[in-house]
Write an enzyme that holds these catalytic residues in place. Structure first.
Site, mmCIF file in Angstrom:
data_model
loop_
_atom_site.group_PDB
_atom_site.id
_atom_site.type_symbol
_atom_site.label_atom_id
_atom_site.label_comp_id
_atom_site.label_asym_id
_atom_site.label_seq_id
_atom_site.Cartn_x
_atom_site.Cartn_y
_atom_site.Cartn_z
ATOM 1 N N ARG A 58 0.822 -1.225 0.000
ATOM 2 C CA ARG A 58 0.000 0.000 0.000
ATOM 3 C C ARG A 58 0.846 1.262 0.000
ATOM 4 N NH1 ARG A 58 -3.435 -2.109 2.915
ATOM 5 N NH2 ARG A 58 -2.063 -3.883 3.070
ATOM 6 N N THR A 59 1.859 1.323 0.862
ATOM 7 C CA THR A 59 2.681 2.532 0.897
ATOM 8 C C THR A 59 3.461 2.666 -0.403
ATOM 9 O OG1 THR A 59 2.836 2.326 3.297
ATOM 10 C CG2 THR A 59 4.425 3.786 2.239
ATOM 11 N N LYS A 111 26.753 -9.293 -3.274
ATOM 12 C CA LYS A 111 28.198 -9.473 -3.522
ATOM 13 C C LYS A 111 29.008 -8.838 -2.402
ATOM 14 C CE LYS A 111 27.437 -8.920 -8.506
ATOM 15 N NZ LYS A 111 27.613 -7.912 -9.576
ATOM 16 N N ARG A 117 11.961 2.487 2.162
ATOM 17 C CA ARG A 117 11.440 1.742 3.318
ATOM 18 C C ARG A 117 12.445 0.641 3.641
ATOM 19 N NH1 ARG A 117 5.655 -0.939 4.689
ATOM 20 N NH2 ARG A 117 5.278 1.270 5.047
ATOM 21 N N HIS A 173 7.517 6.570 10.727
ATOM 22 C CA HIS A 173 6.800 6.462 9.452
ATOM 23 C C HIS A 173 6.163 7.833 9.223
ATOM 24 C CE1 HIS A 173 4.753 4.911 6.090
ATOM 25 N NE2 HIS A 173 4.213 3.811 6.585
#
Ligand code: NCD
Length: 361
Positions: free
Chosen positions: A89-90, A118, A139, A172
């Site tokens: 959703r975000t 790597k 995020r 957030h």
């Protein structure tokens, strides 16, 4: 010495140790946000301007001409979505916000497909990706990582604005912006957010949306906050200290049903057991921290029920039909406030104001 210069002159440890409120000048450019990293960087005038801008933008967006205008605003810019923690959703909300403004969008959703496999550091990966774009939206499960990248890029030739779309259990900020926007719209006709009682329920220990929103609510006089959760999931001491310092009244409790009639807004959250050991998952009984149809008579007629989503069982599906359930509106508000935030970061709020004045004023 300019603020930006001092930001880059500090070591990461020095910068991280600053009081969150002291970081405000590093993350903003005057009255506009430059990054969106922590809720503490937003002051009341910024919140009011962002909400008003989002409302003007959604009115402009009602026509084809309006959408064409919005899509011209940042058609020359590119955004990168770096989402290494589950999100749909975000992610899509930001994706749509960028599209509305005409931005071209690229994405990394899984660090295992990048050179991090790597042995490359997260910092090097993100610094590399940042060179291809004009805006980074991140995020990650790592607390403070978006902030660290902002600090790191500030000393490079090509810093770009960074939006924190959720960092660990900590912050957030854009969810908090959309929550403020939703509260403001919900209480528009009954005196605004000022003096309202906002109740947070559920996993307040790991719910980063609650932590960020509690910070923003300090800008609204006479609010009272209730933190309702079992002891093991209660809100962090740091947030309570911040509220005390800001002179905000609060109550910490485990009695949901008893307090329900007092609330103007009930902000439900899910149990975030992805942070638990597999053996502990599902052990906690949270049935006392859920809303079902039978609770609706306890809620004020002007009250609202909110949720950052995704939900589990903490709000029964029958509650969705009640006009006081505003969580689906939150989702839509989220897209518009993100459009407003990105437009403001790039200074396009002036163009929006002019267009609004000329066409809808
Ligand atoms: C929340 C999150 O990821 O912090 N969701 C969201 O962004 N709307 C809440 C959650 O995951 O429960």
């Amino acid at each position: 010495m300019s603020t930006a210069k001092r930001f880059m002159d500090m070591t990461w440890d020095e910068f991280q140790a600053l009081d969150p409120a002291a970081k405000m000048p590093y993350f903003n450019r005057g009255e506009r946000p430059y990054h969106a990293l922590i809720a503490q960087q937003f002051n009341r005038p910024m919140l009011d301007r962002l909400c008003a801008l989002a409302t003007n933008i959604r009115r402009i967006a009602k026509t084809r001409d309006g959408m064409d205008f919005l899509a011209s605003l940042l058609a020359h810019k590119r955004a990168m979505l770096y989402f290494t923690q589950p999100s749909s959703r975000t992610f899509l909300s930001f994706y749509a916000a960028c599209q509305i403004l005409g931005m071209k969008v690229s994405e990394v959703r899984d660090a295992t497909t990048s050179s991090e496999m790597k042995g490359e550091s997260h910092e090097d990966s993100v610094r590399t990706f940042s060179s291809y774009v004009d805006l980074l939206i991140m995020r990650t499960p790592i607390q403070g990582f978006a902030e660290k990248m902002a600090w790191l890029l500030s000393s490079t030739e090509r810093p770009v604005p960074i939006l924190n779309a959720g960092s660990g259990k900590d912050q957030h900020p854009t969810q908090a912006l959309l929550d403020i926007y939703t509260l403001q719209r919900s209480f528009e006709r009954i005196g605004g957010i000022e003096g309202k009682k906002i109740m947070f329920v559920g996993d307040l220990a790991r719910g980063r949306t609650v932590r960020s929103l509690a910070c923003l609510l300090t800008h609204y006089p006479r609010v009272k906050l209730y933190f309702v959760a079992p002891d093991s999931l209660q809100i962090g001491r740091d947030i309570l200290d911040l509220l005390t310092a800001a002179g905000v009244e609060f109550e910490v409790s485990s009695k949901f049903e008893k307090l329900m009639p007092e609330a103007d807004a009930i902000y439900m959250t899910r149990i975030q057991d992805e942070w638990d050991n597999p053996a502990d998952k599902g052990k906690l009984d949270i049935s006392n921290y859920s809303i079902t149809a039978r609770h609706l008579s306890l809620l004020k007629p002007t009250g609202v029920i909110m949720h950052p989503l995704p939900r589990r069982q903490e709000i029964a599906v029958e509650v969705d039909h009640d006009p006081r359930a505003v969580y689906w509106r939150q989702v839509r508000n989220g897209m518009w406030i993100r459009v407003a935030l990105i437009a403001m970061i790039f200074g396009r709020d002036r163009d929006v104001a002019r267009h609004f004045e000329d066409n809808l004023g």
